[in-house]
Design a protein around this motif. Structure first.
Motif, short mmCIF file in Angstrom:
data_model
loop_
_atom_site.label_atom_id
_atom_site.label_comp_id
_atom_site.label_asym_id
_atom_site.label_seq_id
_atom_site.Cartn_x
_atom_site.Cartn_y
_atom_site.Cartn_z
N TRP A 34 -14.60 -30.75 -16.34
CA TRP A 34 -14.03 -29.47 -15.93
C TRP A 34 -15.12 -28.59 -15.34
O TRP A 34 -16.26 -28.59 -15.79
CB TRP A 34 -13.40 -28.77 -17.14
CG TRP A 34 -12.17 -29.47 -17.62
CD1 TRP A 34 -12.08 -30.39 -18.61
CD2 TRP A 34 -10.85 -29.31 -17.10
NE1 TRP A 34 -10.78 -30.81 -18.75
CE2 TRP A 34 -9.99 -30.17 -17.84
CE3 TRP A 34 -10.28 -28.52 -16.09
CZ2 TRP A 34 -8.63 -30.26 -17.60
CZ3 TRP A 34 -8.93 -28.61 -15.86
CH2 TRP A 34 -8.11 -29.47 -16.60
N HIS B 272 -11.10 -21.34 -20.47
CA HIS B 272 -10.46 -22.05 -21.58
C HIS B 272 -10.87 -21.45 -22.92
O HIS B 272 -10.03 -21.11 -23.76
CB HIS B 272 -10.84 -23.54 -21.51
CG HIS B 272 -10.33 -24.35 -22.65
ND1 HIS B 272 -11.00 -24.43 -23.86
CD2 HIS B 272 -9.23 -25.14 -22.78
CE1 HIS B 272 -10.33 -25.22 -24.68
NE2 HIS B 272 -9.26 -25.67 -24.06
N ARG C 238 -7.25 -23.54 -11.18
CA ARG C 238 -6.96 -24.97 -11.31
C ARG C 238 -6.27 -25.50 -10.06
O ARG C 238 -6.55 -26.60 -9.59
CB ARG C 238 -6.10 -25.23 -12.55
CG ARG C 238 -5.81 -26.71 -12.72
CD ARG C 238 -5.18 -27.02 -14.05
NE ARG C 238 -4.83 -28.43 -14.12
CZ ARG C 238 -4.54 -29.07 -15.23
NH1 ARG C 238 -4.57 -28.45 -16.38
NH2 ARG C 238 -4.22 -30.34 -15.21
N HIS D 247 -0.40 -29.73 -20.80
CA HIS D 247 -1.09 -28.69 -20.04
C HIS D 247 -0.10 -27.77 -19.33
O HIS D 247 -0.27 -26.55 -19.31
CB HIS D 247 -2.07 -29.31 -19.02
CG HIS D 247 -3.36 -29.73 -19.63
ND1 HIS D 247 -3.84 -31.00 -19.55
CD2 HIS D 247 -4.28 -29.04 -20.35
CE1 HIS D 247 -4.99 -31.09 -20.18
NE2 HIS D 247 -5.28 -29.91 -20.68
N TYR E 82 0.21 -23.71 -20.10
CA TYR E 82 0.16 -22.67 -19.06
C TYR E 82 1.43 -21.82 -19.08
O TYR E 82 1.37 -20.59 -19.00
CB TYR E 82 -0.03 -23.29 -17.67
CG TYR E 82 -1.45 -23.68 -17.36
CD1 TYR E 82 -2.43 -22.72 -17.15
CD2 TYR E 82 -1.81 -25.02 -17.25
CE1 TYR E 82 -3.74 -23.08 -16.86
CE2 TYR E 82 -3.12 -25.39 -16.95
CZ TYR E 82 -4.07 -24.42 -16.76
OH TYR E 82 -5.37 -24.78 -16.47
N HIS F 119 -2.93 -30.02 -29.35
CA HIS F 119 -3.93 -30.14 -28.28
C HIS F 119 -5.33 -30.33 -28.88
O HIS F 119 -6.08 -31.22 -28.46
CB HIS F 119 -3.84 -28.88 -27.42
CG HIS F 119 -4.80 -28.81 -26.29
ND1 HIS F 119 -4.74 -29.66 -25.20
CD2 HIS F 119 -5.85 -27.98 -26.05
CE1 HIS F 119 -5.71 -29.35 -24.35
NE2 HIS F 119 -6.40 -28.35 -24.84
#
Length: 196
Positions: A10, A18, A69, A93, A97, A158
């Motif tokens: 990332w 994050h 992103r 994901h 979001y 997660h």
């Protein structure tokens, strides 16, 4: 225009957003679960105001992270990840979001329907999303609570998946979301390298 070259980890901005959003969500959860029990008075009002300001911050940061992103892209699944796991990660994901946007919006709506003003850390006012409406307020409260518990459950899953990948599979799923040099798959420090 989105980058077309694949990344192995990332981007630094994605990682920073994050962990910042994660910290704010923890702070908001603690405030949200405890502020209702506070005695009426200035401290309770200030705590509610702080909860709302942090929520608005999460909304803005989640929107920024989503836009980033879409622009910068995301790394593909770690080599050897089964297709079904990659698909579950993708769905998770998207859900995260969606919840990071929907949860603060539901709070904004319930605040508006209650007829309360909304400020961001006392610096400026935000417009109401609706007029004062008791029925809408009750519905928004239920939605806010449901969205919170859904987000909490998804965050636990997660985090558990990331730890499972790191501790049991020994891959770089967790390491590539941590600051550079913290972990390599298996827990060893990674060599420093630069962001693309």
């Amino acid at each position: 225009m989105p980058k077309t070259s694949p990344r192995s980890d990332w981007h630094a901005l994605s990682r920073a957003l994050h962990w910042l959003i994660a910290a704010l969500i923890l702070a908001m959860a603690w405030l949200g679960l405890t502020m209702g029990d506070l005695p009426n008075g200035p401290d309770k009002i200030a705590t509610y105001a702080l909860h709302k300001s942090i929520g608005l911050s999460v909304l803005a940061l989640a929107a920024l992270r989503l836009l980033w992103r879409l622009y910068a892209g995301a790394p593909g699944a770690v080599a050897g990840t089964p297709r079904w796991q990659a698909r579950i990660a993708g769905v998770t994901h998207v859900a995260l979001y969606a919840l990071l946007l929907a949860l603060p919006l539901s709070g904004w709506l319930l605040n508006s329907a209650a007829g309360f003003p909304l400020q961001w850390f006392g610096l400026f006012n935000l417009p109401a999303l609706a007029g004062r409406d008791e029925a809408l307020h009750a519905l928004a409260v239920q939605a806010h609570e449901l969205l919170f518990w859904t987000l909490a459950g998804l965050v636990v899953l997660h985090a558990a998946a990331a730890l499972y990948h790191h501790l049991f599979l020994g891959d770089a799923t967790l390491a590539r979301m941590l600051p550079r040099g913290w972990l390599r798959a298996g827990g060893n420090p990674t060599p420093e390298n630069h962001d693309a």
